[in-house]
Design an enzyme around this catalytic site. Sequence first.
Site, mmCIF file in Angstrom:
data_model
loop_
_atom_site.group_PDB
_atom_site.id
_atom_site.type_symbol
_atom_site.label_atom_id
_atom_site.label_comp_id
_atom_site.label_asym_id
_atom_site.label_seq_id
_atom_site.Cartn_x
_atom_site.Cartn_y
_atom_site.Cartn_z
ATOM 1 N N ASP A 199 -2.295 -39.852 -38.776
ATOM 2 C CA ASP A 199 -1.599 -38.668 -38.726
ATOM 3 C C ASP A 199 -0.679 -39.404 -37.267
ATOM 4 O O ASP A 199 -1.343 -40.277 -36.571
ATOM 5 C CB ASP A 199 -2.157 -37.878 -38.227
ATOM 6 C CG ASP A 199 -0.977 -36.766 -38.280
ATOM 7 O OD1 ASP A 199 -0.078 -36.406 -39.013
ATOM 8 O OD2 ASP A 199 -1.142 -36.049 -37.248
ATOM 9 N N LYS A 215 0.767 -1.003 -0.202
ATOM 10 C CA LYS A 215 -0.370 0.003 -0.214
ATOM 11 C C LYS A 215 0.714 1.148 0.335
ATOM 12 O O LYS A 215 0.521 2.339 -0.338
ATOM 13 C CB LYS A 215 -0.634 0.253 1.694
ATOM 14 C CG LYS A 215 -1.807 -0.983 1.182
ATOM 15 C CD LYS A 215 -2.379 -1.673 0.034
ATOM 16 C CE LYS A 215 -3.837 -2.034 0.415
ATOM 17 N NZ LYS A 215 -4.499 -2.933 -0.991
#
Length: 736
Positions: free
Chosen positions: A508, A288
């Site tokens: 594939d 902060k």
Amino acid sequence: MPKTIILSNRLPIQLQIHKAKIQAIPSVGGLATGMKSVHQEGESLWIGWSGLTREEIPEALEPQIDQALKEHGCSKVPLTHAEVEGFYFGFSNRTIWPLFHYFMEYAEFELANWKVYEAVNRKFAEAVLAQASENDILWVHDYQLMLVPQMVREKRPDLSIGFFLHIPFPSYEIFRTLPWREDILKGLLGADLIGFHTYDYERHFLSSVRRLLGLEVNFNEINLEDRMTKVDSFPMGIDYTKFHEAAQKNAGQKDGEESDLQRRLNAHKASTPDAKFFLSIDRLDYSKGIANRLKAFEYFLQKYPEYKEKVRLIILAVPSRSKVPQYQLLKKEIDELVGRINGELSTVSWTPIWYFYRSLGFENLVDLYTSCDIAWLTPIRDGMNLVAKEYIATRTDKTGVLILSEMAGSANEMHEALLINPNNFEQIADALHQAINMPEEEQKARNTPMQKRLARYNVEKWAQEFMHSLLTHKQMDPPYVARRLTVDLTNTLMEKFRKANNRILFLDYDGTLAGFKNDPKKASPDAELVHMLDALYKQQRTDIFIISGRDKDTLGKWFEGKGYSMIVEHGVWISEENQEFQLLENVKNDWMPKIRPVLESFVDRTPGSFIEDKNYSMAWHYRNTDPDFGQKRASELNTVLTSLIANDDLSVLNGNKVVEIKSSNVNKGRAAMRMLARKDYDFIFAIGDDWTDEFMFQELPEEAITVKVGRMKTQAKYFLEGIPAARALISRFTEL
């Protein structure tokens, strides 16, 4: 009826044990307020820790606690003292909190705390699984529970799962220092929708996902094997009406009706009517910037000494995580700073800083907001900062000045405020001077649009927007040409396979049968895959072809001695029944010396990329490069190659992290059709993941069963989600 499950570290209820009785007091925190509308509408359940450890709860009171929570629509996750220490005070607040707020020097990377964090996240996930019904909606909140989405997803893929992070997400360079970075990302990606306060945090998260997990990101959508996760920003609002009406009530109070704090504030303002009150409200946290603010205030009084005795800084520091050593040191530093500045600058009638280390009730907070001329909020890093919004909401006459750090998430929405760099004391001092002297007309001109925005996009709107986005995303299946290959469709497919007299399968390799590797030569078949292909090869009346863009030497070595057929380099070579590879197409490679220097120049300028030489094609791989940089270079290479090969009957194929140059008259579709011409097949099957497989899907006859691996637009009829699903499907052929 589906219900909404809200999951957070803490429940919106504070439990107190008093004289062997349980009291449940609703919380007034930001999350509790924000989720109130979601929690109260329809069927809802809020799950979280009660705030009391197992050791603090007498066994006889357990039923009372459960009943008290049930009355508020809540259910608890029991935690021991050791779990709270390791999970909350340990990993959450000594590792994630400082790291995500860019305080790397405070971050602790303790394996023991990580293990507790994992275990407690598992506990929260199990609490959800115990309560979740079919098609329920789960909304997980904040950094304490970042592993929960994936933990729940593994057991209940039917649930809609949302996650919202209430703190910043750091840049990739910061996040990558976390030892368990991949685990955190994978945990979050269990959600269908991941929300952040600002686009900056969203961008940082997507960057980390690309770089650390190597996943494809399209705009704000992440393509996973089995689904798609959406990432978006939802700036959290406040209960605007509550603060605005409380301030109006304050303004209408008669003498004697004010709170004790308001009377004292009024007395001080009356004694020095020209003095300005600065307000600073934060949790006591190093993110902060409270210490910086105090030093900046001292600098302001040195630069503008004429304001001594004419300004006063009111600091309210709300106690937070007092067990964590860094917070204890911070409190000591702030106490000493306030004492020194007041000791050096105070006069008989003036104390420059009023410092309060405590929590204040809602009414007293509103007293401070309405009484102070300037709100001064300068976090070093903040996810949102709702105090800034609350201050503006209480300015009923639209006067007052907000000075806000540009490092706060709320600064993205509140650009009419005086935005400052919290580390620039010169700028801060000038902003304070500007605020003190700002005419009322300018104050109102700045505050009016901010109030309208806050009233419109309040905390309820924030929650509704997130829930709407989550439900919309879950219901929206992208517009694929292909249909998902469901259980019923698969069973129909298997029945066709069983009845067929002659079958042919085109499989594939990379991305379908095996996963991708950083080094393509390391993607060799595992024992399970070889066993599956062997079993498939033994099926009677069945021809199988591994059809790949790989070179013949690599696949020939991997499947040496195997009888199944292989078509490689996109259809250039063929090997059948364990025979030597033969040319399937008459192609040239005299163009390769012209292209190689171009590819080499891109390798030199793109660290991690490399060239793969095949007999009749060349490939530039960039899987090991930075994802963004690699994509940029691939785009450049495509442009260069397209102009270079315009007259050479060559094609450029863009695969998965690879750019390949080959002869235009060679592709998988052409090769597959040549195989079909040999025999009368009544079952034709083809599966692949890459757009090079699209040639095959497009060329095969209408009756062929074509399957795309992955969620992409395709010419295939069906799609499956990922390599495991593809292998599971192919394995079923071996069972017949």
